[in-house]
Motif scaffolding. Structure first.
Motif, PDB file in Angstrom:
ATOM      1  N   SER A 167       0.835  -1.205   0.000  1.00  0.00           N
ATOM      2  CA  SER A 167       0.000   0.000   0.000  1.00  0.00           C
ATOM      3  C   SER A 167       0.871   1.258   0.000  1.00  0.00           C
ATOM      4  N   LEU A 168       1.885   1.280   0.845  1.00  0.00           N
ATOM      5  CA  LEU A 168       2.771   2.449   0.910  1.00  0.00           C
ATOM      6  C   LEU A 168       3.505   2.652  -0.412  1.00  0.00           C
ATOM      7  N   ALA A 173       4.005   5.919  -5.319  1.00  0.00           N
ATOM      8  CA  ALA A 173       4.018   6.008  -6.789  1.00  0.00           C
ATOM      9  C   ALA A 173       2.927   6.964  -7.271  1.00  0.00           C
ATOM     10  N   LYS A 174       1.729   6.858  -6.688  1.00  0.00           N
ATOM     11  CA  LYS A 174       0.638   7.763  -7.057  1.00  0.00           C
ATOM     12  C   LYS A 174       0.976   9.208  -6.683  1.00  0.00           C
ATOM     13  N   LEU A 175       1.579   9.382  -5.516  1.00  0.00           N
ATOM     14  CA  LEU A 175       1.973  10.727  -5.079  1.00  0.00           C
ATOM     15  C   LEU A 175       2.988  11.322  -6.043  1.00  0.00           C
ATOM     16  N   LYS A 176       3.941  10.518  -6.462  1.00  0.00           N
ATOM     17  CA  LYS A 176       4.952  10.998  -7.410  1.00  0.00           C
ATOM     18  C   LYS A 176       4.297  11.493  -8.693  1.00  0.00           C
ATOM     19  N   LEU A 177       3.378  10.700  -9.227  1.00  0.00           N
ATOM     20  CA  LEU A 177       2.672  11.113 -10.449  1.00  0.00           C
ATOM     21  C   LEU A 177       1.863  12.386 -10.216  1.00  0.00           C
ATOM     22  N   HIS A 178       1.204  12.454  -9.074  1.00  0.00           N
ATOM     23  CA  HIS A 178       0.393  13.635  -8.751  1.00  0.00           C
ATOM     24  C   HIS A 178       1.279  14.888  -8.659  1.00  0.00           C
ATOM     25  N   LEU A 179       2.414  14.766  -8.004  1.00  0.00           N
ATOM     26  CA  LEU A 179       3.315  15.909  -7.862  1.00  0.00           C
ATOM     27  C   LEU A 179       3.869  16.347  -9.215  1.00  0.00           C
TER      28      LEU A 179
END
Length: 186
Positions: A167-168, A173-179
């Motif tokens: 999960s982490l 990975a999602k946070l990286k794409l969002h940023l």
């Protein structure tokens, strides 16, 4: 005693505010500090420093959520103490591990200062956290705000360590794409 009553004591400059804060939130703040420091003496000192810091900032500040206000102060004081304590020997403890995990998806400090201020980064991360499922958000905050070990998170949520780790990893990975989508260089 309610949070508003405790804040009122700080605003009235009553020393009872410290005793009431410690009675209501002392063990909570100690847990925050101890997750970072893993040292009872240093953790206790950070909790005491939290009350002193709070005494010095209320008034004029008036926190919306007292528990989180105390947690943030305790966390920052604990991180400062850990940095001082480990300045000669790097690479120990949950904080270092958690920060290393986040390196892959959070912009480095220099690029944030060059392009956008840290407050904007904080807002973007907050917005991102609101978009992910509650359990993933809780895992993320427990790991990266409260610096809890993956094993402790797994026990708390009655799941395997692998479930937490996966999960982490996916959340980072999602946070990286969002940023990146928001214009941050990661």
């Amino acid at each position: 005693m309610t949070d508003n009553e405790i804040i009122g004591l700080y605003q009235a400059r009553s020393e009872t505010a410290i005793a009431e804060s410690d009675a209501k939130y002392g063990s909570y703040c100690f847990a925050v500090a101890d997750n970072i420091l893993n040292n009872r003496e240093d953790s206790g000192e950070c909790v005491n420093d939290t009350w002193l810091y709070t005494w010095n900032v209320i008034p004029p500040k008036c926190p919306d959520i007292l528990r989180l206000f105390f947690a943030k102060i305790t966390r920052n004081l604990s991180i400062d103490k850990l940095r001082k304590r480990t300045s000669k020997k790097r690479g120990e403890g949950e904080l270092t591990l958690a920060l290393e995990e986040l390196e892959e998806c959070v912009p480095d400090k220099g690029s944030v200062e060059d392009s956008l201020d840290e407050k904007h980064l904080s807002i973007v991360i907050d917005e991102f956290l609101r978009t992910i499922p509650q359990r993933d958000r809780q895992f993320f905050l427990r790991r990266y705000f409260f610096t809890e070990a993956v094993s402790k998170i797994a026990v708390r949520f009655k799941v395997s360590e692998n479930v937490v780790s996966v999960s982490l990893h996916r959340t980072r990975a999602k946070l990286k794409l969002h940023l990146e989508k928001e214009g941050f260089e990661v």
